[in-house]
Write a protein that holds these residues in place. Structure first.
Motif, PDB file in Angstrom:
ATOM      1  N   ALA A  53       0.816  -1.220   0.000  1.00  0.00           N
ATOM      2  CA  ALA A  53       0.000   0.000   0.000  1.00  0.00           C
ATOM      3  C   ALA A  53       0.847   1.265   0.000  1.00  0.00           C
ATOM      4  N   GLY A  54       2.165   1.104   0.133  1.00  0.00           N
ATOM      5  CA  GLY A  54       3.040   2.271   0.209  1.00  0.00           C
ATOM      6  C   GLY A  54       2.847   3.068   1.483  1.00  0.00           C
ATOM      7  N   ALA A  55       2.485   2.359   2.556  1.00  0.00           N
ATOM      8  CA  ALA A  55       2.206   3.023   3.832  1.00  0.00           C
ATOM      9  C   ALA A  55       3.454   3.052   4.704  1.00  0.00           C
ATOM     10  N   ASP A  56       3.824   4.233   5.147  1.00  0.00           N
ATOM     11  CA  ASP A  56       4.968   4.414   6.040  1.00  0.00           C
ATOM     12  C   ASP A  56       4.469   4.394   7.476  1.00  0.00           C
ATOM     13  N   VAL A  57       4.510   3.225   8.092  1.00  0.00           N
ATOM     14  CA  VAL A  57       3.991   3.076   9.445  1.00  0.00           C
ATOM     15  C   VAL A  57       5.107   2.623  10.384  1.00  0.00           C
ATOM     16  N   ALA A  58       4.900   2.866  11.660  1.00  0.00           N
ATOM     17  CA  ALA A  58       5.815   2.371  12.686  1.00  0.00           C
ATOM     18  C   ALA A  58       5.246   1.070  13.238  1.00  0.00           C
ATOM     19  N   TYR A  59       6.101   0.068  13.445  1.00  0.00           N
ATOM     20  CA  TYR A  59       5.672  -1.219  13.982  1.00  0.00           C
ATOM     21  C   TYR A  59       6.080  -1.314  15.446  1.00  0.00           C
ATOM     22  N   VAL A  60       5.142  -1.727  16.269  1.00  0.00           N
ATOM     23  CA  VAL A  60       5.349  -1.802  17.713  1.00  0.00           C
ATOM     24  C   VAL A  60       5.193  -3.246  18.159  1.00  0.00           C
ATOM     25  N   ASP A  61       6.205  -3.771  18.840  1.00  0.00           N
ATOM     26  CA  ASP A  61       6.114  -5.093  19.458  1.00  0.00           C
ATOM     27  C   ASP A  61       5.761  -4.899  20.924  1.00  0.00           C
ATOM     28  N   GLY A  62       4.529  -5.217  21.284  1.00  0.00           N
ATOM     29  CA  GLY A  62       4.077  -4.994  22.650  1.00  0.00           C
ATOM     30  C   GLY A  62       4.924  -5.740  23.662  1.00  0.00           C
ATOM     31  N   TYR A  63       5.392  -5.029  24.680  1.00  0.00           N
ATOM     32  CA  TYR A  63       6.250  -5.648  25.684  1.00  0.00           C
ATOM     33  C   TYR A  63       5.487  -6.589  26.613  1.00  0.00           C
ATOM     34  N   ALA A  64       4.321  -6.147  27.062  1.00  0.00           N
ATOM     35  CA  ALA A  64       3.565  -6.919  28.056  1.00  0.00           C
ATOM     36  C   ALA A  64       2.114  -6.438  28.041  1.00  0.00           C
ATOM     37  N   PRO A  65       1.171  -7.275  28.480  1.00  0.00           N
ATOM     38  CA  PRO A  65      -0.246  -6.877  28.483  1.00  0.00           C
ATOM     39  C   PRO A  65      -0.573  -5.901  29.619  1.00  0.00           C
ATOM     40  N   ILE A  66       0.105  -4.774  29.619  1.00  0.00           N
ATOM     41  CA  ILE A  66      -0.100  -3.721  30.609  1.00  0.00           C
ATOM     42  C   ILE A  66      -0.538  -2.481  29.840  1.00  0.00           C
ATOM     43  N   ILE A  67      -1.759  -2.042  30.013  1.00  0.00           N
ATOM     44  CA  ILE A  67      -2.344  -1.010  29.164  1.00  0.00           C
ATOM     45  C   ILE A  67      -1.544   0.292  29.176  1.00  0.00           C
ATOM     46  N   PRO A  68      -1.180   0.876  30.329  1.00  0.00           N
ATOM     47  CA  PRO A  68      -0.411   2.131  30.278  1.00  0.00           C
ATOM     48  C   PRO A  68       0.922   1.966  29.556  1.00  0.00           C
ATOM     49  N   LEU A  69       1.555   0.807  29.702  1.00  0.00           N
ATOM     50  CA  LEU A  69       2.828   0.547  29.032  1.00  0.00           C
ATOM     51  C   LEU A  69       2.634   0.476  27.519  1.00  0.00           C
ATOM     52  N   LEU A  70       1.603  -0.237  27.060  1.00  0.00           N
ATOM     53  CA  LEU A  70       1.339  -0.354  25.631  1.00  0.00           C
ATOM     54  C   LEU A  70       0.960   0.997  25.017  1.00  0.00           C
ATOM     55  N   VAL A  71       0.178   1.786  25.745  1.00  0.00           N
ATOM     56  CA  VAL A  71      -0.174   3.118  25.258  1.00  0.00           C
ATOM     57  C   VAL A  71       1.091   3.952  25.092  1.00  0.00           C
ATOM     58  N   ALA A  72       2.001   3.873  26.059  1.00  0.00           N
ATOM     59  CA  ALA A  72       3.249   4.627  25.971  1.00  0.00           C
ATOM     60  C   ALA A  72       4.088   4.167  24.784  1.00  0.00           C
ATOM     61  N   GLN A  73       4.153   2.852  24.540  1.00  0.00           N
ATOM     62  CA  GLN A  73       4.891   2.355  23.378  1.00  0.00           C
ATOM     63  C   GLN A  73       4.313   2.903  22.076  1.00  0.00           C
ATOM     64  N   ILE A  74       2.997   2.927  21.979  1.00  0.00           N
ATOM     65  CA  ILE A  74       2.348   3.399  20.757  1.00  0.00           C
ATOM     66  C   ILE A  74       2.545   4.904  20.589  1.00  0.00           C
ATOM     67  N   GLU A  75       2.425   5.672  21.671  1.00  0.00           N
ATOM     68  CA  GLU A  75       2.656   7.106  21.594  1.00  0.00           C
ATOM     69  C   GLU A  75       4.085   7.410  21.158  1.00  0.00           C
TER      70      GLU A  75
END
Length: 346
Positions: free
Chosen positions: A233-255
């Protein structure tokens, strides 16, 4: 000021990172256009101020254009004395929460004169006390009219507020975790969709995402297939490998992944965690808060605020107590503009 004392003026994308904080509060994600004075974000001169410029990406185009016209002196200033809001509250943008304001005028009052920003102050109502609340070490700035008008004019010539891709695609096996993560992201202003398979999705839709987050249970063949769809698709995206099922941590990784601001325009540029220490680098004086997230053997989450202090520019080594280093531990470091995440290495 003499004619050759003009400061350079520019604009650059900036971000106020949202997040789920350790106390359960939410911090809204805001993309905005920052003012670059003599090559550095003006916001950096305001120490630890948590604020955004009026040129935010999530406001209606007509209001965005009106803010630009105020800076160009083509619309009336919103405050007495020709004062304009330079930075305001990222949550509500109300003057009651406090705002950095300045007088904007033409040098000599003529159309040919340079644009001048002077008398910077912290303001919470229509009147301002410069002696009490003035930023005495900032400005005045004198900008060449051609450079100033060209930079702001490009915003008016475009389709409206600068486009951002604040959408995230979530892929994982634990639907309950993904649903909670999506809800948390939407609460802070980041769109989130959940899927197991990106095949068949129209290219224009894939290009609307800024990041793709994989859960730990997603195998490499599935990850590769998703990446291939985005590549096609020619999409320039960032890929995130979630560290752990901890919501604040995952939100921080995505931000952190959504932050495409160049490192020279960030306050927080480095976070490492190893051997009971955190290594942090900041480019300007700012408050840094570090939170530890840990999973114990029963996969219960433990959260600890391990550091909260004002740091001077440079690299810093911060000792951590045992609460932040046992088991599977992760650190989230925040400043007023960005967030970084690191796994504790042994």
């Amino acid at each position: 000021m003499a004619a050759d004392d003009c400061a350079t003026f520019g604009l650059a994308p900036a971000m106020r990172a949202g997040g789920v904080l350790a106390d359960g509060d939410y911090q809204v994600h805001r993309d905005f256009v920052d003012f670059i004075v003599d090559g550095r974000p003006l916001l950096f001169q305001l120490s630890d101020l948590d604020a955004v410029s009026p040129l935010a990406a999530d406001i209606p185009p007509a209001i965005f254009a009106h803010h630009v016209k105020r800076l160009l002196l083509e619309a009336e200033a919103p405050l007495p004395g020709g004062r304009c809001v330079i930075y305001g509250c990222p949550e509500c943008e109300g003057i009651e929460c406090g705002a950095v304001t300045a007088v904007i005028e033409r040098d000599g009052g003529t159309e040919a004169g340079a644009y001048v920003w002077r008398d910077f102050a912290w303001q919470t109502d229509e009147q301002v006390d410069l002696e009490l609340n003035g930023y005495h070490g900032i400005g005045p700035f004198r900008f060449r009219a051609e450079e100033y008008r060209a930079a702001l004019g490009r915003l008016l010539d475009g389709p409206g507020p600068p486009g951002t891709r604040r959408r995230v695609l979530l892929i994982g096996a634990r639907v309950a975790v993904l649903a909670r993560l999506a809800a948390a992201l939407r609460t802070i202003g980041v769109g989130a969709d959940i899927t197991q398979d990106a095949s068949g999705v129209p290219p224009e839709e894939l290009r609307s995402y800024g990041a793709v987050a994989f859960g730990r249970a997603v195998e490499e063949p599935q990850r590769a297939a998703v990446r291939a769809e985005f590549d096609r698709a020619g999409a320039d995206v960032a890929y995130v490998d979630g560290y752990a099922p901890i919501i604040p941590l995952l939100v921080a990784q995505i931000e952190s992944a959504l932050d495409r601001v160049p490192s020279r325009q960030r306050r927080l540029t480095r976070l490492v965690a190893a051997d009971g220490e955190a290594g942090v680098e900041v480019t300007s004086t700012c408050r840094v808060r570090i939170t530890s997230y840990r999973l114990d053997r029963l996969y219960r989450t433990h959260t600890h605020e391990v550091f909260d202090a004002l740091l001077q520019p440079g690299r810093h080594r911060i000792s951590l107590d045992n609460r932040a280093t046992r088991g599977q531990s992760f650190l989230v470091a925040r400043t007023t503009g960005s967030v970084l995440v690191a796994r504790m290495e042994r």
